[in-house]
Motif scaffolding. Structure first.
Motif, short mmCIF file in Angstrom:
data_model
loop_
_atom_site.label_atom_id
_atom_site.label_comp_id
_atom_site.label_asym_id
_atom_site.label_seq_id
_atom_site.Cartn_x
_atom_site.Cartn_y
_atom_site.Cartn_z
N ASP A 176 2.48 4.92 -0.04
CA ASP A 176 2.17 6.16 0.66
C ASP A 176 2.35 7.29 -0.33
OD1 ASP A 176 2.01 8.39 2.23
OD2 ASP A 176 3.39 7.66 3.77
N PRO A 190 -7.12 5.23 -4.86
CA PRO A 190 -5.83 4.76 -4.36
C PRO A 190 -5.42 3.45 -5.04
CG PRO A 190 -7.28 5.32 -2.54
CD PRO A 190 -8.11 5.36 -3.79
N LYS A 191 -4.14 3.36 -5.36
CA LYS A 191 -3.60 2.15 -5.99
C LYS A 191 -2.55 1.52 -5.10
CE LYS A 191 -4.55 3.54 -10.69
NZ LYS A 191 -4.03 3.68 -12.03
N VAL A 192 -2.34 0.24 -5.33
CA VAL A 192 -1.33 -0.52 -4.59
C VAL A 192 -0.42 -1.23 -5.60
CG1 VAL A 192 -2.75 -0.86 -2.54
CG2 VAL A 192 -2.86 -2.52 -4.39
N ASP A 240 -6.80 -0.38 -5.16
CA ASP A 240 -7.04 -1.09 -3.90
C ASP A 240 -8.49 -1.55 -3.80
OD1 ASP A 240 -6.22 -2.07 -1.37
OD2 ASP A 240 -7.07 -0.30 -0.40
N GLU A 244 -6.11 -11.25 -2.03
CA GLU A 244 -5.12 -10.97 -1.01
C GLU A 244 -3.93 -11.89 -1.21
OE1 GLU A 244 -6.98 -13.43 2.66
OE2 GLU A 244 -7.92 -11.53 2.19
N THR A 282 0.30 -2.80 -10.87
CA THR A 282 -0.38 -1.81 -10.04
C THR A 282 -1.87 -2.00 -10.24
OG1 THR A 282 1.44 -0.26 -10.35
CG2 THR A 282 -0.64 0.66 -9.62
N ASP A 316 0.86 -1.17 0.00
CA ASP A 316 0.00 0.00 0.00
C ASP A 316 0.90 1.22 0.00
OD1 ASP A 316 -2.02 1.84 0.26
OD2 ASP A 316 -2.52 1.30 2.31
#
Length: 61
Positions: free
Chosen positions: A11, A23-25, A43, A52, A40, A9
């Motif tokens: 920042d 938001p991307k992870v 989320d 997961e 990428t 995750d």
């Protein structure tokens, strides 16, 4: 078949998201041959799809 090995995750720090941007992870994937790829993803999409660590990545890499 690609397996999710890690979900990071990121920042965003001082780089704020633009209006409408989600938001991307960063996701680390590994296949049975030991090859590693990084993708990428949003989320929210991971959560909606129940993805997961340890799960099979459902998209083409």
């Amino acid at each position: 078949m690609w397996i999710i090995k890690q979900i990071f995750d990121g920042d965003y720090g001082c780089e704020e998201l633009q209006p409408g941007q989600k938001p991307k992870v960063s996701v680390t994937l590994e296949n049975e041959a030991g090859e590693v790829r990084y993708v990428t993803a949003e989320d929210e999409w991971l959560i909606e799809n129940g993805l997961e660590k340890g799960e099979v990545w459902p998209l083409e890499v």
